[in-house]
Scaffold this motif. Structure first.
Motif, PDB file in Angstrom:
ATOM      1  N   GLU A 298      36.460  47.034  53.641  1.00 53.88           N
ATOM      2  CA  GLU A 298      35.514  46.369  52.751  1.00 53.88           C
ATOM      3  C   GLU A 298      36.237  45.567  51.680  1.00 53.88           C
ATOM      4  OE1 GLU A 298      31.634  47.342  50.000  1.00 53.88           O
ATOM      5  OE2 GLU A 298      33.164  48.891  50.228  1.00 53.88           O
ATOM      6  N   ALA A 299      37.332  46.111  51.157  1.00 52.71           N
ATOM      7  CA  ALA A 299      38.085  45.382  50.138  1.00 52.71           C
ATOM      8  C   ALA A 299      38.684  44.097  50.713  1.00 52.71           C
ATOM      9  CB  ALA A 299      39.182  46.276  49.566  1.00 52.71           C
ATOM     10  N   LEU A 300      39.175  44.158  51.943  1.00 55.58           N
ATOM     11  CA  LEU A 300      39.721  42.949  52.565  1.00 55.58           C
ATOM     12  C   LEU A 300      38.637  41.914  52.836  1.00 55.58           C
ATOM     13  CD1 LEU A 300      42.296  44.534  55.017  1.00 55.58           C
ATOM     14  CD2 LEU A 300      42.775  43.255  52.920  1.00 55.58           C
ATOM     15  N   ILE A 301      37.457  42.352  53.252  1.00 53.56           N
ATOM     16  CA  ILE A 301      36.351  41.421  53.478  1.00 53.56           C
ATOM     17  C   ILE A 301      35.900  40.791  52.169  1.00 53.56           C
ATOM     18  CG2 ILE A 301      33.909  41.317  54.155  1.00 53.56           C
ATOM     19  CD1 ILE A 301      34.629  43.300  56.384  1.00 53.56           C
ATOM     20  N   ASN A 302      35.831  41.590  51.098  1.00 57.86           N
ATOM     21  CA  ASN A 302      35.471  41.038  49.783  1.00 57.86           C
ATOM     22  C   ASN A 302      36.530  40.050  49.294  1.00 57.86           C
ATOM     23  OD1 ASN A 302      33.061  42.403  49.566  1.00 57.86           O
ATOM     24  ND2 ASN A 302      33.965  44.140  48.496  1.00 57.86           N
ATOM     25  N   LEU A 303      37.788  40.324  49.579  1.00 53.38           N
ATOM     26  CA  LEU A 303      38.858  39.405  49.185  1.00 53.38           C
ATOM     27  C   LEU A 303      38.752  38.096  49.954  1.00 53.38           C
ATOM     28  CD1 LEU A 303      41.465  38.991  47.543  1.00 53.38           C
ATOM     29  CD2 LEU A 303      42.694  39.883  49.520  1.00 53.38           C
ATOM     30  N   ARG A 304      38.448  38.191  51.240  1.00 55.68           N
ATOM     31  CA  ARG A 304      38.319  36.987  52.059  1.00 55.68           C
ATOM     32  C   ARG A 304      37.128  36.140  51.616  1.00 55.68           C
ATOM     33  NH1 ARG A 304      38.019  37.630  58.344  1.00 55.68           N
ATOM     34  NH2 ARG A 304      40.184  38.168  58.016  1.00 55.68           N
TER      35      ARG A 304
ATOM     36  N   GLY B  27      36.979  39.216  45.272  1.00 53.76           N
ATOM     37  CA  GLY B  27      38.019  40.076  44.729  1.00 53.76           C
ATOM     38  C   GLY B  27      38.296  41.237  45.671  1.00 53.76           C
ATOM     39  N   PHE B  28      39.385  41.905  45.437  1.00 54.03           N
ATOM     40  CA  PHE B  28      39.808  43.022  46.285  1.00 54.03           C
ATOM     41  C   PHE B  28      39.218  44.316  45.725  1.00 54.03           C
ATOM     42  CE2 PHE B  28      42.904  46.253  47.648  1.00 54.03           C
ATOM     43  CZ  PHE B  28      42.915  46.010  49.010  1.00 54.03           C
TER      44      PHE B  28
ATOM     45  N   PHE C  18      40.292  54.927  44.887  1.00 53.06           N
ATOM     46  CA  PHE C  18      40.538  53.554  45.344  1.00 53.06           C
ATOM     47  C   PHE C  18      39.412  52.635  44.897  1.00 53.06           C
ATOM     48  CE2 PHE C  18      40.016  50.265  48.641  1.00 53.06           C
ATOM     49  CZ  PHE C  18      41.251  49.649  48.555  1.00 53.06           C
ATOM     50  N   ALA C  19      38.176  53.097  45.053  1.00 54.10           N
ATOM     51  CA  ALA C  19      37.029  52.272  44.667  1.00 54.10           C
ATOM     52  C   ALA C  19      37.022  52.002  43.165  1.00 54.10           C
ATOM     53  CB  ALA C  19      35.727  52.942  45.088  1.00 54.10           C
ATOM     54  N   LEU C  20      37.218  53.037  42.368  1.00 49.15           N
ATOM     55  CA  LEU C  20      37.209  52.845  40.911  1.00 49.15           C
ATOM     56  C   LEU C  20      38.368  51.958  40.450  1.00 49.15           C
ATOM     57  CD1 LEU C  20      36.168  56.388  39.694  1.00 49.15           C
ATOM     58  CD2 LEU C  20      34.792  54.307  39.703  1.00 49.15           C
TER      59      LEU C  20
ATOM     60  N   LEU D 141      40.244  46.798  38.390  1.00 50.56           N
ATOM     61  CA  LEU D 141      41.368  45.879  38.335  1.00 50.56           C
ATOM     62  C   LEU D 141      41.098  44.511  38.963  1.00 50.56           C
ATOM     63  CD1 LEU D 141      44.266  48.329  39.215  1.00 50.56           C
ATOM     64  CD2 LEU D 141      43.654  47.435  36.973  1.00 50.56           C
ATOM     65  N   PHE D 142      40.378  44.476  40.081  1.00 52.72           N
ATOM     66  CA  PHE D 142      40.346  43.256  40.866  1.00 52.72           C
ATOM     67  C   PHE D 142      38.972  42.631  41.058  1.00 52.72           C
ATOM     68  CE2 PHE D 142      43.980  45.722  42.603  1.00 52.72           C
ATOM     69  CZ  PHE D 142      44.977  44.923  42.107  1.00 52.72           C
ATOM     70  N   ALA D 143      37.904  43.268  40.642  1.00 52.64           N
ATOM     71  CA  ALA D 143      36.573  42.691  40.865  1.00 52.64           C
ATOM     72  C   ALA D 143      36.375  41.488  39.945  1.00 52.64           C
ATOM     73  CB  ALA D 143      35.490  43.733  40.628  1.00 52.64           C
ATOM     74  N   LYS D 144      35.973  40.368  40.530  1.00 54.60           N
ATOM     75  CA  LYS D 144      35.777  39.157  39.741  1.00 54.60           C
ATOM     76  C   LYS D 144      34.395  39.111  39.109  1.00 54.60           C
ATOM     77  CE  LYS D 144      39.088  36.454  42.273  1.00 54.60           C
ATOM     78  NZ  LYS D 144      39.351  35.323  43.120  1.00 54.60           N
ATOM     79  N   GLU D 145      33.419  39.739  39.732  1.00 53.83           N
ATOM     80  CA  GLU D 145      32.080  39.809  39.151  1.00 53.83           C
ATOM     81  C   GLU D 145      31.764  41.261  38.811  1.00 53.83           C
ATOM     82  OE1 GLU D 145      31.032  40.054  43.634  1.00 53.83           O
ATOM     83  OE2 GLU D 145      31.940  38.413  42.553  1.00 53.83           O
ATOM     84  N   ARG D 146      30.714  41.441  38.082  1.00 57.21           N
ATOM     85  CA  ARG D 146      30.310  42.796  37.687  1.00 57.21           C
ATOM     86  C   ARG D 146      29.765  43.531  38.906  1.00 57.21           C
ATOM     87  NH1 ARG D 146      28.139  46.669  35.021  1.00 57.21           N
ATOM     88  NH2 ARG D 146      26.244  46.927  33.919  1.00 57.21           N
ATOM     89  N   VAL D 147      30.296  44.719  39.149  1.00 57.52           N
ATOM     90  CA  VAL D 147      29.906  45.517  40.311  1.00 57.52           C
ATOM     91  C   VAL D 147      29.293  46.814  39.802  1.00 57.52           C
ATOM     92  CG1 VAL D 147      30.730  46.698  42.369  1.00 57.52           C
ATOM     93  CG2 VAL D 147      31.763  44.541  41.679  1.00 57.52           C
ATOM     94  N   GLU D 148      28.129  47.134  40.321  1.00 55.21           N
ATOM     95  CA  GLU D 148      27.470  48.387  39.942  1.00 55.21           C
ATOM     96  C   GLU D 148      28.189  49.564  40.586  1.00 55.21           C
ATOM     97  OE1 GLU D 148      25.052  48.619  37.751  1.00 55.21           O
ATOM     98  OE2 GLU D 148      25.085  46.452  37.508  1.00 55.21           O
ATOM     99  N   ARG D 149      28.464  50.599  39.782  1.00 54.12           N
ATOM    100  CA  ARG D 149      29.195  51.757  40.279  1.00 54.12           C
ATOM    101  C   ARG D 149      28.319  53.000  40.367  1.00 54.12           C
ATOM    102  NH1 ARG D 149      34.123  51.416  36.220  1.00 54.12           N
ATOM    103  NH2 ARG D 149      32.340  51.224  34.873  1.00 54.12           N
ATOM    104  N   GLU D 150      27.008  52.845  40.353  1.00 60.86           N
ATOM    105  CA  GLU D 150      26.128  54.005  40.401  1.00 60.86           C
ATOM    106  C   GLU D 150      26.299  54.851  41.656  1.00 60.86           C
ATOM    107  OE1 GLU D 150      24.754  51.029  39.333  1.00 60.86           O
ATOM    108  OE2 GLU D 150      24.709  51.628  37.247  1.00 60.86           O
TER     109      GLU D 150
END
Length: 187
Positions: A32-38, A42-43, A112-114, A119-128
């Motif tokens: 998922e991190a690689l797909i988000n990076l592509r 962000g990773f 890893f998710a946190l 560190l790498f998310a470019k937009e705000r991501v909900e962590r609920e």
């Protein structure tokens, strides 16, 4: 046997099982991190990390069975006669070393998710979705304990894992099947 020697022996016995479970549990979050990076976001990984943590109790049961089978293979009668250690201390250390190691493996997707979101998310991501991780860790502890106990009693590791999973599922469904009020369930 000294305690440090028993702990070292257990970690050496479990190292390949732990690495295999770590590889299995980290495939989805890394993908998922690689797909988000592509896609340019962000990773980071959140939703598939939650899915990996959700399936973590299955791997905790496998680690428990691997932990028991290291010393208590099909020749259990030889094991009990050959070890110059205290059986209670050996089994207690075996249980807790495997439990701590499995919890460390199961915590990797959440960490890893946190870390990637911070560190790498470019937009705000909900962590609920990550707030359910402590509850899933308790389920993993229960599953590990039941599979460990079943594997001590049942000779075949695959059967012990299935019996432990069946008991864990039964204990998870039991509060919903019993005729209890909500207040009774809370108390």
């Amino acid at each position: 046997m000294k305690v440090a020697g028993i702990i070292h022996q257990q970690i050496c016995q479990l190292r390949w099982h732990l690495l295999a479970c770590l590889g299995l549990i980290m495939v989805l979050p890394v993908e998922e991190a690689l797909i988000n990076l592509r896609s340019g976001g962000g990773f980071y990984s959140v939703s598939l990390a939650v899915a990996a943590v959700t399936f973590g109790p299955l791997l905790a049961g496998l680690i428990a069975c691997a932990n028991v089978q290291g010393d208590l293979d099909e020749k259990r009668y030889i094991f009990w006669r050959s070890k110059p250690a205290n059986v209670k201390r050996l089994m207690t250390l075996k249980f807790f070393v495997g439990l701590i190691a499995s919890l460390l493996v199961l915590a990797c997707p959440a960490v890893f998710a946190l870390a990637t979101v911070l560190l790498f998310a470019k937009e705000r991501v909900e962590r609920e979705p990550m707030y359910s991780a402590p509850f899933l860790a308790l389920i993993a502890v229960m599953t590990y304990s039941l599979c460990f106990a079943c594997n001590v009693l049942v000779r075949k590791s695959a059967r012990a894992w299935l019996i432990g999973m069946l008991l864990a599922g039964l204990l998870l469904v039991l509060p919903f099947v019993l005729p209890l009020n909500y207040r009774d369930f809370v108390t």
